[in-house]
Scaffold this motif. Structure first.
Motif, PDB file in Angstrom:
ATOM      1  N   ARG A 136     -16.555  34.877  34.620  1.00 40.94           N
ATOM      2  CA  ARG A 136     -17.224  34.713  33.402  1.00 40.94           C
ATOM      3  C   ARG A 136     -18.128  33.791  33.753  1.00 40.94           C
ATOM      4  O   ARG A 136     -19.864  34.172  33.173  1.00 40.94           O
ATOM      5  CB  ARG A 136     -16.297  34.158  33.421  1.00 40.94           C
ATOM      6  N   LEU A 137     -18.745  33.682  34.836  1.00 38.83           N
ATOM      7  CA  LEU A 137     -20.064  33.042  35.704  1.00 38.83           C
ATOM      8  C   LEU A 137     -20.813  33.352  35.206  1.00 38.83           C
ATOM      9  O   LEU A 137     -22.097  32.756  34.876  1.00 38.83           O
ATOM     10  CB  LEU A 137     -19.501  32.193  37.096  1.00 38.83           C
ATOM     11  N   VAL A 138     -20.560  34.586  36.040  1.00 37.56           N
ATOM     12  CA  VAL A 138     -22.269  35.539  35.955  1.00 37.56           C
ATOM     13  C   VAL A 138     -22.461  36.049  34.582  1.00 37.56           C
ATOM     14  O   VAL A 138     -23.657  36.055  33.820  1.00 37.56           O
ATOM     15  CB  VAL A 138     -21.681  36.630  36.457  1.00 37.56           C
ATOM     16  N   GLU A 139     -21.810  35.756  33.768  1.00 33.65           N
ATOM     17  CA  GLU A 139     -21.569  36.490  32.057  1.00 33.65           C
ATOM     18  C   GLU A 139     -22.744  35.394  31.457  1.00 33.65           C
ATOM     19  O   GLU A 139     -23.045  35.422  30.414  1.00 33.65           O
ATOM     20  CB  GLU A 139     -20.455  37.076  31.876  1.00 33.65           C
ATOM     21  N   GLU A 140     -21.848  34.314  31.758  1.00 34.37           N
ATOM     22  CA  GLU A 140     -22.015  33.021  31.325  1.00 34.37           C
ATOM     23  C   GLU A 140     -23.788  32.587  31.934  1.00 34.37           C
ATOM     24  O   GLU A 140     -24.461  31.859  31.412  1.00 34.37           O
ATOM     25  CB  GLU A 140     -21.012  31.694  31.712  1.00 34.37           C
ATOM     26  N   GLY A 141     -24.348  33.618  32.951  1.00 33.84           N
ATOM     27  CA  GLY A 141     -25.234  32.982  32.934  1.00 33.84           C
ATOM     28  C   GLY A 141     -25.404  31.825  34.076  1.00 33.84           C
ATOM     29  O   GLY A 141     -26.546  31.283  34.202  1.00 33.84           O
ATOM     30  N   ALA A 142     -24.211  31.329  34.827  1.00 33.56           N
ATOM     31  CA  ALA A 142     -24.612  30.081  35.572  1.00 33.56           C
ATOM     32  C   ALA A 142     -25.253  30.231  36.941  1.00 33.56           C
ATOM     33  O   ALA A 142     -25.006  28.519  37.366  1.00 33.56           O
ATOM     34  CB  ALA A 142     -22.568  29.441  36.025  1.00 33.56           C
ATOM     35  N   LEU A 143     -25.242  31.073  37.040  1.00 37.23           N
ATOM     36  CA  LEU A 143     -25.777  32.115  38.067  1.00 37.23           C
ATOM     37  C   LEU A 143     -27.537  31.591  37.965  1.00 37.23           C
ATOM     38  O   LEU A 143     -28.662  32.074  39.079  1.00 37.23           O
ATOM     39  CB  LEU A 143     -25.284  32.760  39.687  1.00 37.23           C
ATOM     40  N   GLY A 144     -27.727  32.062  36.939  1.00 37.57           N
ATOM     41  CA  GLY A 144     -29.422  32.401  36.772  1.00 37.57           C
ATOM     42  C   GLY A 144     -28.777  33.972  36.877  1.00 37.57           C
ATOM     43  O   GLY A 144     -27.975  34.896  36.907  1.00 37.57           O
ATOM     44  N   GLU A 145     -30.335  34.411  37.465  1.00 40.22           N
ATOM     45  CA  GLU A 145     -30.864  35.544  37.521  1.00 40.22           C
ATOM     46  C   GLU A 145     -30.430  36.024  39.375  1.00 40.22           C
ATOM     47  O   GLU A 145     -30.363  35.493  40.427  1.00 40.22           O
ATOM     48  CB  GLU A 145     -32.341  36.143  37.494  1.00 40.22           C
ATOM     49  N   ILE A 146     -29.427  36.986  39.226  1.00 43.65           N
ATOM     50  CA  ILE A 146     -29.007  37.768  40.872  1.00 43.65           C
ATOM     51  C   ILE A 146     -29.716  37.998  41.717  1.00 43.65           C
ATOM     52  O   ILE A 146     -30.321  38.969  41.592  1.00 43.65           O
ATOM     53  CB  ILE A 146     -27.771  37.951  41.093  1.00 43.65           C
ATOM     54  N   ARG A 147     -30.429  37.284  43.068  1.00 41.99           N
ATOM     55  CA  ARG A 147     -30.852  37.699  43.785  1.00 41.99           C
ATOM     56  C   ARG A 147     -30.511  38.807  45.161  1.00 41.99           C
ATOM     57  O   ARG A 147     -30.582  39.429  45.701  1.00 41.99           O
ATOM     58  CB  ARG A 147     -32.059  36.879  44.070  1.00 41.99           C
ATOM     59  N   HIS A 148     -28.828  37.629  44.795  1.00 42.13           N
ATOM     60  CA  HIS A 148     -28.108  38.320  46.383  1.00 42.13           C
ATOM     61  C   HIS A 148     -27.179  39.011  46.574  1.00 42.13           C
ATOM     62  O   HIS A 148     -25.738  38.244  45.877  1.00 42.13           O
ATOM     63  CB  HIS A 148     -28.195  37.299  48.116  1.00 42.13           C
TER      64      HIS A 148
END
Lengths: 365, 365, 365, 365
Positions: C140-152
């Motif tokens: 849910r957090l990933v989809e909401e963009g809470a982390l921004g663009e994933i790097r690692h």
């Protein structure tokens, strides 16, 4: 005798080593005496301020002056400046402590090793994390066989000081100066510990990541190309058969200085994270889980010099211990470790990781 | 001006403060200059070695000599020796930094406060934990209202250096010298932080425990009576209405230096344990859980003087910060906090806990 | 309608899924009703005991009987038995939940995907860790963009149930049955989460380790060859450009079930370890450190069905949630995820890791 | 035989115990068989829904009906309703499991103990935390002498479900119904564990805090008086001489269910927090620090019934174990612990804390 010491470079490492030298007499009274005689750099104003803060007698903008005047040279410059002063010093019989990685190219590193081999002076490379008491204790545990045969080495060195694309450009972003990105900077630390604690690396697979292509220059904000990697990952196969998995990053949001390693053997395991400086986690042969050990007892490495149990030390103390061991070796005229040969071995692993990234294949070290 | 400094006492606190003074010029260059002029003690040989290690010009076995020669006196003696030299110094216009607790009896402490009130010199009490960056940050958070109205204060100070009945007798086991057991030693630290962070204490209930009745004397192993408490516990009611629960022990097996506090308010909570020196846990108003914060950013208290983010400091650094603030106040001629009046207020709480233990009733402070 | 359910296999997974089915009515009353009708296995005595414990109406030693009698087949067999019953069921229009990895070879897995594509029935693969509330919240957090663009992406799955060479041989040690070692067993879990949370993997480098060559057979102690890997490590390059580093082991002394992942993005990071089942660590965009979140609020995924905040659940609950979602999809006739196609995609990554190990080169997925 | 079971009360505890009963056959097949026959409550609609969810044959609004029909009564009502049905059941020879605290007044509790003493039926009080595997293991460690002689007991039970003054009024806020605030609710749990693990309490000092004077009623938002304490703190002196410090709160921002205890002895220490359900921290006699133990091995209490090592369980499982022990005792006709006498002993401590708060003096239990 009292050793005259000269620094080339006055940034963070200058501060760390100057502090270390200043603290030795009070805490390690059997350390050889030193005199902070001369410090070299480019910016005369900044240099003058540094000299006063760090307690040096005088300054120079010519690094060759340093070699003429001192018994011991601390080479604390960016990576591409490691070879020339270090080699000149060794040729002049001046002891050298050079920051890591040894050089910005493997060829240059090789020349440094040759110079060290031909000199009676000590040629040390500054892998300070070996001198963190918890890490030194790890080494002791491995050597005593507390872990049995090592099967896994896990190492990460995660930071976020350039997580934001607007974080300023620094020399570590410049391949011409730094030679390598994360793999040469923090990777070198991880690999040095891997080799010291587990043994030689036979082959590697690696990958490099560059997430930010340019950054604002600190002087004027000009977009400046980033030509080194922001992150790396690597698989290691040690000569012993152990498996290693390591990685490093300067864009790992949420991590300040997660320099963490874990060693897993047949009989036990041990792990450490620099951010919890005085804590070692040990799962001994008879334990059901990892013990959280406060590495602050007088019986712990270097700790009898400091404070009572439970009253921990910090990052800077690793430099004090490093300087103590280095100067003691200088005084004894005997081989300090890690020396240039060790640092070169580390760099061959770094280079093999880069090569694996470029060639898309496992690379023999 | 350069301040001549003299120490009375050369044990652990002597080492901690000497180190602090030695480190100020490199890290806090705006601190007033000091000269470590004279150090007093009883054992001439040990004193001579300490003087050399700690960088003092000369030694004396007469504490009065110190007052004659210095601008600032550090009273680092056992508790029963706090009053006389401190009062004499203040009467002579010499600034005083006295270790905690202020005295071994409340009456003596009262005399010290009177002397401080009548002197133009600074009269400081050495509650160093206020100067741990994470704790100073706690204070900042409380003052900014990040926690809302405080409801709970929780404090523990657990150690195990005398968990074994065969651990040697020390002066802290002697009521005539120490005045108090754990409640006066580590309890004083906890109570100082409670008062500083939450406010005045109105009334207390307390209990003291003595688990070991005699211990071997360090000189010859003779069984020697223990006349102070090994542990204490107390309930606090703050004037604000907040509830406090505190405890301390020197027989808490498994704990080295668990000096831990937690403050819980209507909007947030914050907690800290000295054993994880650089970590603060904050549950802010908009958070779902406690954030684990590395208190190592340049914006954190005192941290711009030291190392980059993530490169933590240690216990000794709290003394550097304390000395910096104390000497700055000496130079400014303005009221350092915590002064003798604060320390006296702490001691009234300590005394009320002892009284509650003896009387079996809640005691108004 | 009430769905007749049949199991093939009655080991650990049989227990986990039987429990899940039994618990649905009380906690997820809107789940489709099921009847545990028939359970298949080889050992009639053990099977009979299992049937009674797990609440099945009857038993059989012929898996084909199951397909004849049920609406839904749970294929809980060792890996090499996944294809035939699953395909037969799908051809018969019977819904299938098959344990992971999809098959013991990629070819077999491909046939299963084809069968799924040609059937109207649901074809699910049992990656239960997606249904851990903390992991679902991660998604849910990933989809909401809470982390921004994933790097690692960082994933480990460390266990020590075969750390001792004297630990009994199990079918997972047999390449003919299991197809893969750690990379196919726990690696499949890690890779499924990687793909779900970060996206498709483009290429990999991998390494496999076998530390123990033979183990005592559980029946008679006969040394029996181990033909699968004890550990694996891999580097991933996602199509998005993100970097992944993953590893797994069954000989990682001190680790019971360290199934841990971390996702680091431009704006935040999140990490989770199954051993602290109800805890998620989140470093949000405005946080200074990782928040330790108790994923037990009614607003957290699936948690309104259970207990009040702070009263955590356990590993088995992930199966309850998985069964709830699967049966709901069965009832809706709509595509459950992860299905066979997802599981096949996972297996292509597993296979690429093995191929990289064998070929010594990076391998495109 | 199969025991007919009836519940009075269908809230959270009804759900927890119904689930426990439902799970026994699959996981503890040697537990006596039960039939969920009848459930009593006031609100007929809610009761009907509960009966269906929890698997009861029928409902009633008259608790006396339950006693007539069952072998075992579960009294899951608010505190003031504990005595009458429990006593009636015991007089009728019906076994009773009553929720804690035993009653809302000490007098009523005394009557319940008398009824239990005069009945051949089992009279159990539901202190479920004794049945958390990690806590049961703590008991085992204490009994084996792994900690030596106990010196310190530390207990906290911190929650924040009413940290906000706008959180709804609940029956636990009403002194007439609950009898006590935090000290009787969570304090009873902590005190039960203290008595079980360390022994009888001799005297106490206590304090109660009420921070919120009224709360909105859940029905219509009407401000409703809070007549019980929001938090308590207490000092305990055990008969053994050990020192105890305990506290509890429903307004401890940031804490969901921090039910944590620590026991410190001469040879070791052990600590546990319910929020990390499967983890026990043990500092054994030969350890340098606390081991973090995953209490999930088959050799751990109750764990052979569940899942493989490292695959943890949750809060609800403590009720399964409790029900298993209770029903086994019912079937054996032998004394279950903790019974009404134990619960009464707990309540005398609770009452002494309240009395100490009111009288301002230490109170003998």
């Amino acid at each position: 005798m009292t050793y005259d010491v000269g620094f080339v470079g006055y940034g963070l490492m200058g501060k760390a080593h100057a502090n270390a030298l200043a603290r030795l007499p009070m805490f390690f009274p059997d350390a050889p005496a030193t005199n902070r005689r001369i410090i070299a750099g480019r910016d005369e104003d900044a240099l003058a301020r540094a000299a006063e803060r760090y307690g040096f007698d005088r300054t120079t903008t010519e690094w060759r002056d340093v070699i003429d005047e001192v018994d011991v040279l601390y080479n604390l410059t960016p990576n591409d400046l490691h070879p020339e002063p270090s080699i000149a010093a060794l040729e002049a019989g001046v002891h050298v402590l050079c920051e890591k990685p040894l050089a910005s190219t493997l060829d240059a590193a090789e020349e440094m090793v040759a110079a060290a081999a031909n000199s009676a002076a000590q040629a040390a490379c500054a892998f300070n994390y070996r001198y963190v008491p918890a890490v030194t204790l790890m080494k002791r545990l491995v050597e005593e066989g507390a872990l049995g045969e090592i099967r896994h080495f896990r190492g990460t060195y995660l930071q976020d000081f350039q997580a934001d694309p607007e974080d300023s450009w620094i020399w570590r972003n410049d391949a011409d100066v730094a030679g390598y990105g994360r793999v040469g900077d923090v990777g070198a630390h991880t690999i040095d510990l891997a080799r010291w604690l587990v043994g030689d690396v036979e082959r590697v697979a690696g990958t490099l990541s560059r997430f930010v292509e340019e950054r604002p220059h600190p002087d004027d904000g000009t977009p400046t190309p980033v030509t080194t990697d922001d992150a790396y990952g690597a698989l290691l196969r040690f000569e012993s058969g152990a498996q290693g998995v390591i990685e490093g990053s300067r864009v790992a949001t949420g991590h300040k200085n997660t320099n963490a390693i874990e060693i897993i053997g047949t009989d036990g395991a041990v792990r450490y994270d620099v951010e919890r400086f005085n804590e070692l986690e040990l799962r001994g042969a008879d334990d059901r889980g990892f013990q959280r050990i406060s590495v602050t007892e007088p019986s712990d490495p270097y700790m009898d010099a400091w404070w009572p149990a439970g009253h921990g030390i910090g990052w800077e103390h690793s430099f004090v211990h490093e300087n103590y061991e280095f100067l003691t070796a200088v005084d004894a005229g005997e081989g300090y470790e890690p020396g240039f040969a060790d640092a070169y071995a580390v760099q061959t692993v770094v280079d093999a990781i880069v090569e694996s990234h470029e060639n898309g294949s496992w690379t023999t070290v």
